[in-house]
Design an enzyme around this catalytic site. Structure first.
Site, PDB file in Angstrom:
ATOM      1  N   ASP A 116       0.822  -1.205   0.000  1.00 18.42           N
ATOM      2  CA  ASP A 116       0.000   0.000   0.000  1.00 18.42           C
ATOM      3  C   ASP A 116       0.855   1.253   0.000  1.00 18.42           C
ATOM      4  O   ASP A 116       1.680   1.450   0.893  1.00 18.42           O
ATOM      5  CB  ASP A 116      -0.903  -0.012   1.225  1.00 18.42           C
ATOM      6  CG  ASP A 116      -1.792   1.203   1.303  1.00 18.42           C
ATOM      7  OD1 ASP A 116      -2.149   1.752   0.245  1.00 18.42           O
ATOM      8  OD2 ASP A 116      -2.131   1.616   2.417  1.00 18.42           O
ATOM      9  N   ASP A 331      -3.477   7.363  -6.079  1.00 23.00           N
ATOM     10  CA  ASP A 331      -3.622   6.232  -5.153  1.00 23.00           C
ATOM     11  C   ASP A 331      -3.820   4.929  -5.918  1.00 23.00           C
ATOM     12  O   ASP A 331      -4.907   4.669  -6.442  1.00 23.00           O
ATOM     13  CB  ASP A 331      -4.806   6.472  -4.215  1.00 23.00           C
ATOM     14  CG  ASP A 331      -5.011   5.316  -3.253  1.00 23.00           C
ATOM     15  OD1 ASP A 331      -4.018   4.721  -2.814  1.00 23.00           O
ATOM     16  OD2 ASP A 331      -6.179   5.001  -2.952  1.00 23.00           O
TER      17      ASP A 331
END
Length: 502
Positions: A116, A331
């Site tokens: 992530d 993202d």
């Protein structure tokens, strides 16, 4: 000559579309065992410790409702200042989450962690955790970390600098010899509570063209003792590997010890699956960059304009202002792309002006879909986002349109339909980032990208020797990617080889 940091890499394997049954594995291996019994074998170099990224839910078709729920939870976590990756593969019709296999401890044990770019810490489930998952439906065994089983594992006390950095100063609870604790509460209700430990994390550093050598570094990470919510679901993994901007992230820790450069890049293949994730100084392809917005938690950038098929949208000057609960975020953990309502409305209007006779359907009250049999790239316009420093991001029709039940659906979503906190945010996820080499340069506080064939190769420089090495995702095989036909062919070939040997 002083030693410099080496490059390391995470390889994204293609999705595992087929897992051979136990019986088929035996049939496949039996002729090989017979051959080996009468032949002399030679040593084969194995790639151990790769941060090999795979898809969660690879090959599974998710409902559109589940797809939107995934991104909804993702955005809530971003705005809450903490993050749990539930990202997609880059194609909404096959939603998946990238995860890596790493080694932790001495002796090392394998852990599967979600990769992530929004999380600032790494954490794994620990032996004390009763709520933590013991198994996963994703086809791997989960491991609970036990500091007592590692010769190099040490507790991090609450009076250490790392704990001060996490808490913004000395923790109020801190007394002598007390461990440093952490609390991650996500806006969707899931949570992880635990304490920090320091141990050895194993990875592979690039040592030659398509070659690596084993390396390791001492890293502080969280040990989850209590867990709830989605983190304990049947698709759960061992933890999270954070690649955020903070000095507490894994890449920042390795960089501060001189192990790596504080820069990394990923290239997600939206056409074939797979790709590559490399840590280090990428020298090819060349990438133009734009500054990261300072004092922001995530990878925020300054967007200047939106172009649809050569036409610039007439937008208010403040639509891309940076600030609390507004601005543009890059993202890779988000599947779709979310735009403020004023941008979304104009963008869709311009897209459909290219095909004014389409019959549009609304699926699940939120997805705009239609029937179309022609070429997507010929029949619809490309969408181009323009950023500071003349950097642009072009998204082609075959990337922002995805198939669903015989229809084509638009991946652009209206941020204005989200909560009040999210209506002014532009969030560019895998829909916009796939098929591009995306570079995160934390040393110079810039981010950039270029269109690229993510199934090809990139070049990374060895800072110690100055040598440039080739890194290619298509050279990494996956044992679970065999199709039934391929398995049968392998069985026939090995049987024929067995017959020839005898």
């Amino acid at each position: 000559m002083a030693k410099g940091p080496k490059a390391i890499m995470l390889i994204i394997r293609p999705p595992c579309l087929f897992a051979p049954s136990p019986l088929l594995r035996i049939l496949l291996l039996l002729p090989l065992f017979l051959i080996i019994s009468i032949t002399v074998t030679t040593p084969v170099s194995a790639n151990h410790g790769f941060f090999s990224l795979k898809y969660k839910f690879a090959g599974q078709k998710r409902s559109l409702a589940a797809l939107k729920a995934h991104d909804n939870s993702r955005q809530l976590r971003i705005l809450a200042g903490v993050d749990l990756p539930l990202g997609g593969t880059g194609r909404p019709e096959a939603v998946g989450l990238y995860y890596a296999k790493i080694g932790i401890g001495t002796p090392a044990r394998d852990y599967y962690v979600q990769v992530d770019t929004g999380s600032d810490i790494m954490w794994v489930n620990c032996i004390q955790c009763n709520e933590c998952p013991k198994k996963s439906s994703l086809g791997m065994e989960l491991t609970l970390y036990d500091i007592k089983e590692s010769l190099t594992g040490k507790l991090v006390s609450c009076d250490q600098d790392f704990c001060y950095a996490i808490n913004g100063g000395p923790p109020s609870y801190c007394i002598a010899n007390m461990s440093c604790s952490y609390t991650e509460i996500y806006a969707d209700g899931s949570s992880s509570f635990g304490y920090f430990v320091r141990d050895i994390v194993q990875y592979d550093q690039v040592s030659g063209d398509l070659e690596t050598t084993s390396a390791n570094g001492s890293v502080i990470f969280g040990c989850s003792a209590t867990q709830s919510g989605d983190l304990s679901s049947e698709e759960a993994l061992d933890g999270i590997l954070g690649f955020g901007k903070s000095n507490t992230s894994m890449i920042s820790q390795l960089a501060s010890s001189g192990k790596v450069r504080k820069m990394f890049a990923h290239c997600l293949d939206g056409l074939n699956g797979g790709g590559i994730f490399a840590i280090g100084h990428i020298v090819q392809p060349k990438v133009n960059t734009t500054p990261l917005v300072p004092n922001q938690t995530h990878y925020n950038v300054n967007m200047k304009a939106v172009e649809v098929g050569g036409y610039f949208l007439n937008l208010p000057t403040d639509v891309f202002d940076v600030g609390d609960k507004k601005g543009t975020i890059i993202d890779s953990g988000t599947t779709l792309a979310y735009l403020p309502e004023v941008v979304y409305d104009q963008l869709l209007s311009k897209i459909f002006s290219w095909q004014s006779d389409l019959k549009v359907h609304t699926i699940h009250d939120q997805f705009t879909c239609f029937q179309y049999s022609g070429s997507l790239d010929d029949g619809f316009p490309a969408v181009t986002f323009h950023f500071e420093n003349s950097l642009y991001l072009k998204v082609h029709p075959h990337e922002y349109l995805f198939s669903y039940d015989g229809l084509w659906c638009i991946g652009w979503q209206n941020s204005g339909m989200q909560s009040r906190d999210r209506r002014n945010i532009t969030l560019l996820g895998d829909l916009a980032l796939s098929n591009k080499l995306v570079l995160y340069d934390l040393e110079n506080q810039v981010i950039g990208w270029t269109e690229y064939n993510c199934s090809s190769s990139i070049k990374v420089v060895d800072e110690q020797s100055g040598t440039v090495h080739l890194v290619g995702s298509h050279y990494i095989s996956s044992a679970c990617s065999l199709s039934t036909r391929s398995a049968i062919i392998m069985l026939l070939l090995t049987t024929m080889l067995y017959t020839l040997v005898y």
